[in-house]
Design a protein around this motif. Sequence first.
Motif, PDB file in Angstrom:
ATOM      1  N   ASP A 200       0.862  -1.189   0.000  1.00 30.62           N
ATOM      2  CA  ASP A 200       0.000   0.000   0.000  1.00 30.62           C
ATOM      3  C   ASP A 200       0.895   1.235   0.000  1.00 30.62           C
ATOM      4  O   ASP A 200       1.702   1.419   0.913  1.00 30.62           O
ATOM      5  CB  ASP A 200      -0.893  -0.006   1.245  1.00 30.62           C
ATOM      6  CG  ASP A 200      -2.014   1.028   1.164  1.00 30.62           C
ATOM      7  OD1 ASP A 200      -1.867   2.013   0.423  1.00 30.62           O
ATOM      8  OD2 ASP A 200      -3.030   0.853   1.854  1.00 30.62           O
ATOM      9  N   SER A 202      -0.175   4.318   0.249  1.00 30.01           N
ATOM     10  CA  SER A 202      -0.697   5.395   1.089  1.00 30.01           C
ATOM     11  C   SER A 202       0.026   5.344   2.431  1.00 30.01           C
ATOM     12  O   SER A 202       0.432   4.275   2.888  1.00 30.01           O
ATOM     13  CB  SER A 202      -2.200   5.244   1.311  1.00 30.01           C
ATOM     14  OG  SER A 202      -2.476   4.129   2.154  1.00 30.01           O
ATOM     15  N   SER A 203       0.189   6.495   3.075  1.00 26.65           N
ATOM     16  CA  SER A 203       0.951   6.516   4.331  1.00 26.65           C
ATOM     17  C   SER A 203       0.257   5.709   5.428  1.00 26.65           C
ATOM     18  O   SER A 203       0.917   4.999   6.197  1.00 26.65           O
ATOM     19  CB  SER A 203       1.184   7.960   4.790  1.00 26.65           C
ATOM     20  OG  SER A 203      -0.043   8.639   4.987  1.00 26.65           O
ATOM     21  N   ASP A 204      -1.062   5.788   5.511  1.00 26.56           N
ATOM     22  CA  ASP A 204      -1.785   5.019   6.533  1.00 26.56           C
ATOM     23  C   ASP A 204      -1.586   3.525   6.342  1.00 26.56           C
ATOM     24  O   ASP A 204      -1.291   2.790   7.289  1.00 26.56           O
ATOM     25  CB  ASP A 204      -3.280   5.354   6.499  1.00 26.56           C
ATOM     26  CG  ASP A 204      -3.586   6.746   7.025  1.00 26.56           C
ATOM     27  OD1 ASP A 204      -2.701   7.328   7.687  1.00 26.56           O
ATOM     28  OD2 ASP A 204      -4.698   7.247   6.774  1.00 26.56           O
ATOM     29  N   GLY A 205      -1.744   3.085   5.103  1.00 26.36           N
ATOM     30  CA  GLY A 205      -1.569   1.660   4.817  1.00 26.36           C
ATOM     31  C   GLY A 205      -0.131   1.212   5.006  1.00 26.36           C
ATOM     32  O   GLY A 205       0.131   0.108   5.503  1.00 26.36           O
ATOM     33  N   PHE A 207       2.225   2.431   7.116  1.00 22.12           N
ATOM     34  CA  PHE A 207       2.610   2.304   8.523  1.00 22.12           C
ATOM     35  C   PHE A 207       1.810   1.220   9.235  1.00 22.12           C
ATOM     36  O   PHE A 207       2.313   0.594  10.178  1.00 22.12           O
ATOM     37  CB  PHE A 207       2.485   3.646   9.234  1.00 22.12           C
ATOM     38  CG  PHE A 207       3.569   4.614   8.859  1.00 22.12           C
ATOM     39  CD1 PHE A 207       4.881   4.385   9.246  1.00 22.12           C
ATOM     40  CD2 PHE A 207       3.290   5.741   8.097  1.00 22.12           C
ATOM     41  CE1 PHE A 207       5.900   5.258   8.891  1.00 22.12           C
ATOM     42  CE2 PHE A 207       4.299   6.629   7.748  1.00 22.12           C
ATOM     43  CZ  PHE A 207       5.604   6.380   8.140  1.00 22.12           C
ATOM     44  N   GLU A 208       0.584   0.985   8.795  1.00 21.86           N
ATOM     45  CA  GLU A 208      -0.198  -0.125   9.370  1.00 21.86           C
ATOM     46  C   GLU A 208       0.471  -1.464   9.044  1.00 21.86           C
ATOM     47  O   GLU A 208       0.549  -2.360   9.893  1.00 21.86           O
ATOM     48  CB  GLU A 208      -1.623  -0.097   8.826  1.00 21.86           C
ATOM     49  CG  GLU A 208      -2.523  -1.167   9.425  1.00 21.86           C
ATOM     50  CD  GLU A 208      -3.946  -1.083   8.917  1.00 21.86           C
ATOM     51  OE1 GLU A 208      -4.670  -2.083   9.030  1.00 21.86           O
ATOM     52  OE2 GLU A 208      -4.341  -0.018   8.395  1.00 21.86           O
ATOM     53  N   GLN A 211       3.661  -1.788  11.188  1.00 21.86           N
ATOM     54  CA  GLN A 211       3.323  -2.103  12.583  1.00 21.86           C
ATOM     55  C   GLN A 211       2.952  -3.570  12.739  1.00 21.86           C
ATOM     56  O   GLN A 211       3.261  -4.198  13.764  1.00 21.86           O
ATOM     57  CB  GLN A 211       2.161  -1.210  13.041  1.00 21.86           C
ATOM     58  CG  GLN A 211       1.779  -1.347  14.499  1.00 21.86           C
ATOM     59  CD  GLN A 211       2.665  -0.561  15.428  1.00 21.86           C
ATOM     60  OE1 GLN A 211       3.456   0.260  14.982  1.00 21.86           O
ATOM     61  NE2 GLN A 211       2.555  -0.791  16.726  1.00 21.86           N
ATOM     62  N   CYS A 243       4.503   9.509  11.819  1.00 21.29           N
ATOM     63  CA  CYS A 243       4.068   8.529  10.809  1.00 21.29           C
ATOM     64  C   CYS A 243       3.268   9.266   9.739  1.00 21.29           C
ATOM     65  O   CYS A 243       2.040   9.132   9.633  1.00 21.29           O
ATOM     66  CB  CYS A 243       3.240   7.422  11.469  1.00 21.29           C
ATOM     67  SG  CYS A 243       4.196   6.377  12.579  1.00 21.29           S
ATOM     68  N   THR A 244       3.973  10.038   8.950  1.00 23.65           N
ATOM     69  CA  THR A 244       3.358  10.888   7.935  1.00 23.65           C
ATOM     70  C   THR A 244       3.778  10.433   6.540  1.00 23.65           C
ATOM     71  O   THR A 244       4.672   9.608   6.370  1.00 23.65           O
ATOM     72  CB  THR A 244       3.792  12.345   8.130  1.00 23.65           C
ATOM     73  OG1 THR A 244       5.212  12.424   7.944  1.00 23.65           O
ATOM     74  CG2 THR A 244       3.447  12.828   9.538  1.00 23.65           C
ATOM     75  N   GLU A 245       3.147  11.031   5.538  1.00 22.86           N
ATOM     76  CA  GLU A 245       3.521  10.720   4.156  1.00 22.86           C
ATOM     77  C   GLU A 245       4.965  11.152   3.884  1.00 22.86           C
ATOM     78  O   GLU A 245       5.704  10.461   3.180  1.00 22.86           O
ATOM     79  CB  GLU A 245       2.580  11.422   3.187  1.00 22.86           C
ATOM     80  CG  GLU A 245       2.893  11.104   1.723  1.00 22.86           C
ATOM     81  CD  GLU A 245       1.882  11.700   0.762  1.00 22.86           C
ATOM     82  OE1 GLU A 245       2.021  11.459  -0.451  1.00 22.86           O
ATOM     83  OE2 GLU A 245       0.963  12.406   1.214  1.00 22.86           O
TER      84      GLU A 245
END
Length: 308
Positions: A200, A202-205, A207-208, A211, A243-245
């Motif tokens: 992914d 995208s930054s959210d995906g 870092f998820e 983790q 945890c940013t883009e």
Amino acid sequence: MADKIYELKPAIAEDEEFIYPRLDTERGYIGRLRGDFGKTGIEYWSTWETENDILHTVDFKIEFNDVMQYLTEKSDLPLLKNHAATQDMCKNMDSFKIKDKFADIYLFKIVTEKYTYFIRCFCGTGDYNFYIFAYNNEKLRKYKDIQLVEKHKDVIDREKFFKANNGFTHIYYNPDADAGGQIVYNEISHSLIWDALANDTSSDGFFEYIQSHCNQYLIDVGDLDFHDSFMSFVDDIAEFEGCTEETMLLLQDAVQKDLYSYSVDDNGVMTVWEGSSILCTIQDVSKKNEKDLFYVAVFEMRGISLDE
């Protein structure tokens, strides 16, 4: 069997709060012994007061009795042998001193594996000559660690990324842990960063995924290593924060530089290297497009779509 030696240390300013009886139990306060040397200076009168029956265990009683024997007779320089010995130790040892309206108060401590003993000495007359306040180390450490976190609450919400041998270490403080708080270390390898980008972009995906798949270890409030680990987290300057883009792109660039390189010959042929191995070659490369082609080649070879 040789008698155990206990290291008598000068206390420090931060220890002063532990030399008075407290009714709260989160500090691990067990109880206190107070005593004096009588009018002659060579008598010995003492009274023990238990504050926490649960912590006043057989194990503690055995060690406390041993500590008292050490302080009164077994030490080469027994602090509590008599009034003269206490006065000499207080004056000659570089102990922490509190100014009192009657006389100076000197503070010492003994720290063992399980317990800490804060010793308050008063060399005047007409009052108790010493108090010993006993604490359970596990609870005392946890109390001190919680106070330390509170002191630095303005920075504990940061998430820091530090360069490591084979990638990065992501460090942050988790206040919601069952232990009451913990420092979290996520070990992020070069390969994991590429896998996360492939999964992914995208930054959210990203870092998820990191983790969920990284190697993680924790240091809880109250652990022996928590204080030093927490202060390193607070004080050390990170490569990246948050945890940013932007951090995701910086990690991507960093791992790309660490793992990959390229060269372009006189005929415009680019060779892309992964370590010492050739990853691929590209024809018709110019100075204007070499960096873009290198970037695309690495991503495509890693199975990462740039169209997402």
